[in-house]
Write an enzyme that holds these catalytic residues in place. Structure first.
Site, PDB file in Angstrom:
ATOM      1  N   HIS A 475      98.041 -42.887  31.005  1.00  0.00           N
ATOM      2  CA  HIS A 475      97.199 -44.026  31.366  1.00  0.00           C
ATOM      3  C   HIS A 475      97.998 -45.320  31.478  1.00  0.00           C
ATOM      4  O   HIS A 475      97.514 -46.295  32.043  1.00  0.00           O
ATOM      5  CB  HIS A 475      96.044 -44.170  30.356  1.00  0.00           C
ATOM      6  CG  HIS A 475      96.456 -44.752  29.032  1.00  0.00           C
ATOM      7  ND1 HIS A 475      96.842 -43.969  27.957  1.00  0.00           N
ATOM      8  CD2 HIS A 475      96.531 -46.048  28.601  1.00  0.00           C
ATOM      9  CE1 HIS A 475      97.123 -44.745  26.926  1.00  0.00           C
ATOM     10  NE2 HIS A 475      96.942 -46.017  27.293  1.00  0.00           N
ATOM     11  N   ASP A 529      97.183 -36.819  28.305  1.00  0.00           N
ATOM     12  CA  ASP A 529      97.633 -38.207  28.494  1.00  0.00           C
ATOM     13  C   ASP A 529      99.141 -38.287  28.250  1.00  0.00           C
ATOM     14  O   ASP A 529      99.603 -38.724  27.195  1.00  0.00           O
ATOM     15  CB  ASP A 529      96.864 -39.117  27.531  1.00  0.00           C
ATOM     16  CG  ASP A 529      97.095 -40.600  27.837  1.00  0.00           C
ATOM     17  OD1 ASP A 529      97.685 -40.896  28.912  1.00  0.00           O
ATOM     18  OD2 ASP A 529      96.701 -41.439  27.008  1.00  0.00           O
ATOM     19  N   SER A 631     100.216 -48.426  23.359  1.00  0.00           N
ATOM     20  CA  SER A 631     100.017 -47.195  24.137  1.00  0.00           C
ATOM     21  C   SER A 631     101.328 -46.662  24.700  1.00  0.00           C
ATOM     22  O   SER A 631     102.165 -47.422  25.208  1.00  0.00           O
ATOM     23  CB  SER A 631      99.039 -47.459  25.288  1.00  0.00           C
ATOM     24  OG  SER A 631      97.758 -47.732  24.806  1.00  0.00           O
TER      25      SER A 631
END
Length: 688
Positions: A475, A529, A631
């Site tokens: 992402h 992911d 992230s």
């Protein structure tokens, strides 16, 4: 008391030369006394010999006549020794023993020791003068050629072509001037096989046409020349001379030199020199003309084709160097060359040699070095090493290379391929020390997390897994095919970014199982992911740049609730939406069910809408968690069964329902095969 009285009677008797005489032992025919030594010198006129007869012998016996004996001596040499009790061998003759000598002088010696156990009467003998044939009776023939005997003497004479020297014994001859031009022939000393003349010098010449060499062959039995004296000098000698070579002088019984003499010349001089003495038969040789030959081994470290026992004038050979050697002419090298046998017996191109192959200066390698060899020729060994502690050699035996026969540096395991220095993974130069549990962690140094990569716009993280690849969350890069990345920094100020190492993207590869977002609703499915970013240029490893290890696929890399891992990044903290300086924290693993129970901060999303799969890890505790801005960063764990600090990336920061509680991480262990396959399929020719 008994006294042993010893006495010795030593006497010697000689007289003028007579034609006959008698010799008796002391007291004969009575017993001879003890301890006696008596000698008689017998001499007859010149030109006569002596015939000695024994008619009685009765002397104490002993082994080898060691006690009492009568000796017969001629010229200082014992010719006989008698003892014991002898009788005649013939019943009709009184003669017991007899001796005959071609010389006119003789000595008889009688000896008795100090003790005689029995009575012995000794001996009786007589002698007569006999005529001697000087031409046949002596070992040394007095004349070099013809010997003529008469009563009481002899005289020498010569063949018609000879003359008698002043010593009246030796004949001489003139024997020089002969020239031999035929391709085959035989030459011998004068009068061979009869004795050669004394005091002569014979010279012969062999002259053949150009392109042939004179080859002389001898038989040992065809050579009989007076031997050398005690100092090694030859009184009579045979010598060969060809150009600048000399063979000999030779003398002795049997030819002492090589039985075949290859002169390498079309002309040969032969000299036979004799002195005033000698009675040898001389010599005989054979010769023939042979095409001029060239030596077989003119170069070392090579093989010849054709391989022949003999090479002659105009023969051409191909000379091929053995493995590891080459011929260098100017700037051109080859493994073979041609050579021709020339008329002078020398090979053309004789200056060319097979020398060790030159491998050149070893090529450098990235992130390593090679020792400078003293030379770079065949057989030389060199060693490559990597820049420790940040790199190690991919193959343990890949550091040693040897200069091979093909002129290349070769390793037993890798061949001509250069060794590769691989970055050491998972080892920070300063391991992270947790001080307290606080939301957002605590300040960290880049040396604590040297694999940390900063993604700008939006703020995110990634993990360096080797010199060309960065691992991050899908992402983070799904809408940015050329992310802006930096490595080796802790602060995000503009000046810090300008001085940091910029990483440039070659391609972004997102896992094929990642589902694209519709951008209309909050994302609730973060399965798969994970993504890879390939770099254009390799990262140079050091204290601030070092990859993290990938997990293994064995059960040892399975995580359980309570296992503690490290996270790092520039995400949101309790007091700030984002931070300037890198922070790190220690986070425990919890069950996936725990993450399902977290209350969602976003009121538009329902908890049951979020997808939780086995491709995820749930971790965190109250006050300690990753958050927005972290992230894609690594969730690092200690490598199993390794005592020293060494970390692998177990997870990637993926998503969470809210910060400061529990977060969900991509389980990297499930994607190791995809990671390795993707990197292999997209790795072009290395730039190192």
């Amino acid at each position: 008391m008994w006294y042993l009285v010893l006495f010795s009677l030593l006497a010697s008797f000689s007289a003028e030369p007579t034609m006959h005489g008698e010799i008796l032992s002391p007291n004969y025919p009575q017993a001879y006394p003890n301890d006696v030594v008596k000698s008689w010198d017998i001499e007859v006129p010149e030109g006569f010999g002596i015939h000695l007869y024994f008619t009685h012998v009765d002397i104490e016996p002993s082994e080898s006549c060691a006690y009492d004996s009568v000796q017969i001596i001629s010229g200082g040499i014992e010719e006989g020794r008698l003892c014991g009790q002898r009788t005649s061998k013939s019943p009709n003759s009184p003669i017991i023993e007899e001796f005959q000598f071609p010389y006119n002088k003789l000595q008889v010696v009688f000896t008795s020791d100090f003790s005689i156990e029995e009575q012995f009467t000794g001996f009786a003998a007589y002698y007569t003068a006999i005529d001697v044939n000087e031409c046949t009776d002596f070992t040394d023939v007095p004349c070099s050629h013809f010997c003529n005997n008469f009563i009481g003497g002899y005289f020498c004479s010569c063949p018609p072509e000879y003359f008698l020297h002043d010593d009246m014994r030796n004949c001489g001859v003139n024997c020089s001037g002969d020239v031999f031009t035929a391709l085959i022939g035989e030459i011998s000393s004068p009068n061979y096989p009869n004795p050669y003349p004394e005091n002569s010098r014979c010279e012969y010449q062999i002259q053949l046409q150009e392109g042939f060499q004179v080859v002389v062959t001898m038989q040992r039995e065809d050579f009989d020349v007076e031997p050398a004296d005690s100092e090694g000098n030859c009184p009579d000698s045979l010598t060969f001379a060809a150009k600048n070579q000399q063979f000999g002088p030779y003398c002795g019984d049997g030819f002492p030199g090589p039985l075949t003499i290859r002169t390498q010349s079309n002309t040969l001089g032969i000299v036979f020199q004799t002195d005033l003495m000698g009675q040898k038969k001389g010599w005989k040789l054979r010769y023939h003309g042979d095409p001029i030959s060239c030596p077989k081994e003119s170069t070392a470290n090579s093989n010849w084709e054709p391989d022949k026992a003999k090479y002659v004038f105009k023969d051409v050979v191909k000379i091929t160097c053995v493995d590891g050697f080459e011929v260098v002419e100017g700037h051109v090298s080859s493994t073979s060359y041609y050579s021709t046998c020339q008329s002078d017996g020398q090979w053309s191109n004789s200056g060319l040699k097979c020398q060790p192959v030159y491998c050149g200066i070893p090529d450098p390698i990235a992130n390593g070095k090679v020792e400078e060899p003293e030379n770079s020729v065949f057989g030389t060994v060199i060693h490559y090493t990597c820049e420790e502690p940040y790199y190690y050699m991919e193959h343990e035996e890949g550091g040693e290379y040897r200069c091979a026969a093909n002129g290349r540096w070769v390793n037993d395991q890798l061949g001509i391929e250069l060794p590769r220095c691989i970055p050491v993974c998972g080892v920070p130069t300063e391991p992270f020390q947790v001080q307290q549990k606080i939301f957002g962690g605590q300040p960290a140094k880049i040396e604590n997390f040297p694999w940390q990569v900063f993604f700008n716009h939006p703020t995110a993280g990634g993990a360096l897994i080797n010199e060309y690849w960065v691992l991050t969350a899908a992402h983070v890069v799904e809408k940015n095919s050329d992310p802006s990345m930096y490595a080796g920094i802790t602060a995000l100020r503009l000046a810090d970014l300008e001085n940091a190492q910029r990483l440039y993207t070659k391609r972004v590869i997102i896992h094929p199982g990642w589902k694209e977002d519709d951008d209309l609703n909050p994302r609730t499915n973060f399965d798969n992911d994970i993504a890879l970013v390939q770099l254009k240029d390799p990262v140079k490893m050091g204290p601030k740049f070092s990859p993290i290890c990938l997990p293994g696929t064995s059960s040892e890399y399975n995580l359980s609730p309570g296992d503690m891992g490290l996270i790092s990044g520039w995400g949101r903290t309790e007091k700030r939406l984002h931070v300037i300086n890198l922070r790190g924290a220690k986070v425990p693993v919890t069950s996936l069910e725990t993450c399902k129970q977290v209350k969602e901060e976003n009121p538009t999303a329902r908890p049951e809408d979020y997808v939780i799969t086995d491709n995820m890890i749930c971790a965190g505790e109250k006050g300690v968690d990753s958050c927005k801005g972290d992230s894609g960063g690594a969730f690092a764990f200690q490598v199993p069964n390794v005592k020293a600090p060494k970390f692998y990336v177990a997870g990637l920061v993926s998503w969470g329902k809210k910060c400061g509680a529990y977060g969900v991480y991509t389980k990297v262990k499930n994607y190791v095969d995809w990671i390795l396959k993707t990197m292999q399929e997209n790795s072009g020719p290395r730039k190192d």
